[in-house]
Design a protein around this motif. Structure first.
Motif, short mmCIF file in Angstrom:
data_model
loop_
_atom_site.label_atom_id
_atom_site.label_comp_id
_atom_site.label_asym_id
_atom_site.label_seq_id
_atom_site.Cartn_x
_atom_site.Cartn_y
_atom_site.Cartn_z
N ASP B 95 5.47 -17.38 27.99
CA ASP B 95 6.80 -17.83 27.56
C ASP B 95 7.63 -18.16 28.79
O ASP B 95 8.30 -17.31 29.36
N ALA B 96 7.53 -19.41 29.22
CA ALA B 96 8.21 -19.82 30.45
C ALA B 96 9.17 -20.98 30.20
O ALA B 96 9.97 -21.32 31.05
N LYS B 97 9.06 -21.58 29.03
CA LYS B 97 10.00 -22.65 28.62
C LYS B 97 10.21 -23.68 29.72
O LYS B 97 11.33 -24.09 30.00
N ARG B 98 9.11 -24.15 30.30
CA ARG B 98 9.22 -25.17 31.34
C ARG B 98 9.45 -26.54 30.73
O ARG B 98 9.03 -26.81 29.59
N ASP B 100 10.15 -30.75 32.43
CA ASP B 100 10.57 -31.67 33.50
C ASP B 100 9.91 -33.01 33.22
O ASP B 100 9.44 -33.23 32.09
N THR B 104 6.43 -33.66 38.26
CA THR B 104 6.92 -32.28 38.20
C THR B 104 6.42 -31.59 36.94
O THR B 104 5.98 -30.43 36.98
N TYR B 108 3.98 -28.20 36.58
CA TYR B 108 4.13 -27.03 35.70
C TYR B 108 2.88 -26.86 34.83
O TYR B 108 2.42 -25.75 34.58
N PHE B 112 0.15 -23.44 34.69
CA PHE B 112 -0.14 -22.55 33.57
C PHE B 112 -1.35 -22.97 32.73
O PHE B 112 -1.86 -22.18 31.96
N SER B 127 10.06 -26.86 26.95
CA SER B 127 11.38 -27.25 26.45
C SER B 127 11.54 -28.76 26.51
O SER B 127 11.32 -29.36 27.56
N PRO B 128 11.93 -29.38 25.40
CA PRO B 128 11.95 -30.85 25.35
C PRO B 128 13.33 -31.47 25.54
O PRO B 128 13.59 -32.54 24.99
N TYR B 129 14.23 -30.85 26.31
CA TYR B 129 15.55 -31.49 26.51
C TYR B 129 15.39 -32.87 27.14
O TYR B 129 16.22 -33.75 26.95
N LEU B 152 9.73 -25.98 22.01
CA LEU B 152 10.96 -25.49 21.37
C LEU B 152 11.41 -26.52 20.34
O LEU B 152 11.58 -27.69 20.66
#
Lengths: 278, 278
Positions: B95-98, B100, B104, B108, B112, B127-129, B152
């Protein structure tokens, strides 16, 4: 009480110009520098960048991912890199794009924003997919330790629009919502607040967004991603004086020669100075 | 070609039930276990959880932040924890919520999801921001290495709605958009795909969302955050058979006694089994 990040960043920008140079030791750069893609190469790369540029550049932005890919030994090099850069007087924005909730967000904040942490940085990039409010533990700790944050708002990659241009009930986009939160966070701060936004320099005209957040705007995209220093006033309007333009590959590809790195950074710094003054 | 994460996860869920236990060594838990808030405490905590539960629980979810706060030495403990858990036959979701872009994001993913990485895990939270498309390098590497992702989508915290319920031009929310991308990613996979979503168990009725993504749904929020196993069918509807409910503090607060940890995990596992079968 330590001086705030916003205060220290403004001084650094006034003295050295606003250029931020990335420290992005990815495999292809290590190779083009004649370095091995391992811990020794990582260490040599990072030390070279810091030694060449720490006395002229306002801000370094190490990209955590390129250190993490070597696991704990890579993180040890990152610790040394951050400490060396800060000791040499350059501000460090850790580009780690962390984001979580509650005690987990607090733990990320401790990792990068608590003064006695081995990764203590002047500021940290954070991701608000879990909502701006989820970042509160980082905001609080940054206020205490004199550190700052850069919240992803409008990023330089085209896929980002899918999330960042979506619209909330109040009619504002996600990107605009993040900018509004930051403006509130920075209200009344002088010379500027410590809570910045990441806003891509590649996005063209942003005049439909209120970029006057009284805080710094970290602007990736210059150089390899296709934006130029001359674009900055058109993209950022009057907020251009708070822009911290980031160049990574555009400088780093000139290594490992220290003189060449310095000349490349100086060239970008000059272009930015001219563009911002225009 | 390694077995896919979706295949391995389905087998583990069938054999052991779907419970996922968090490995969240935050300061207050270390203290309540009588451990010091340092590397020795971190190591002891993590080893105890793995030894107590590795032969009964389907999935462990170490929370990277609680290891990162100790810098490189904490990451070394995380490496050992992941390796121990996988060696014992439990799946590990980091659970690292990477999140980019480009090289980059690829770094990541390497960190992992590449088999020879010291942090190689069965799956990673992302994380898909920056848009779902920004995650492509992680999707690609996961397909190669037989690993998985949990993107997420709809998180358990109330602040998350600010972003996740915003609406795109096509009328879909961000959360629904992520679910739709994942359904596409998993199309045709049997017994299920490797590309999951994080969907909070605290969110009440989710029948307005299409949760049938043919992939796992990691559901935090049970226990300390207020949801109960009995809520799962109401929240997840027919997708409940793909739900991996995560409990962290609800189990961990019973340590350091191994028997008490096992009993707490077994209690949650039973409640979940009953709820899902109902």
């Amino acid at each position: 009480m330590p001086l705030s990040f916003g205060t220290r960043l403004r001084s650094a920008m006034d003295e050295r110009g606003p250029l931020c140079v990335g420290i992005d030791p990815h495999a292809s750069l290590l190779s083009s520098w004649g370095l091995s893609d391992d811990i020794a190469g990582l260490e040599r790369f990072s030390r070279t960048v810091v030694e060449a540029l720490a006395d002229t550049v306002a801000v370094f932005k190490p990209q955590a991912a390129f250190f993490e890919r070597f696991g704990s030994r890579g993180i040890a090099v990152l610790e040394q890199t951050v400490a060396d850069a800060r000791a040499a007087g350059t501000l460090v924005v850790m580009d780690a794009k962390r984001g979580d909730i509650g005690s987990t967000m607090a733990a990320y904040a401790e990792t990068f924003l608590r003064e006695d942490s081995p990764l203590f940085s002047d500021a940290l990039t954070v991701s608000p997919y879990l909502g701006y409010g989820s970042l509160a533990p980082a905001v609080e700790l940054a206020r205490e330790s004199g550190a700052g944050l850069f919240v992803l708002a409008l990023t330089s990659n085209p896929e980002g629009a899918e999330v960042q241009r979506a619209v909330r009930e109040d009619g504002r986009t996600i990107g605009a919502t993040m900018l509004a939160h930051l403006a509130e966070e920075n209200a009344g701060a002088t010379p500027m607040g410590s809570f910045g936004a990441v806003v891509g320099a590649t996005l063209g005209d942003l005049s439909s967004f209120d970029l006057d957040i009284n805080g710094p705007l970290l602007a990736p995209g210059i150089g390899a991603q296709g934006a130029e220093a001359a674009d900055l006033p058109r993209v950022f309007g009057t907020a251009v004086r708070n822009v911290v333009p980031n160049v990574s590959r555009g400088v780093l590809r000139h290594g490992p020669d220290a003189g060449a790195l310095r000349r490349a950074a100086a060239r970008f710094a000059d272009e930015i100075r001219v563009a911002v003054a225009a």
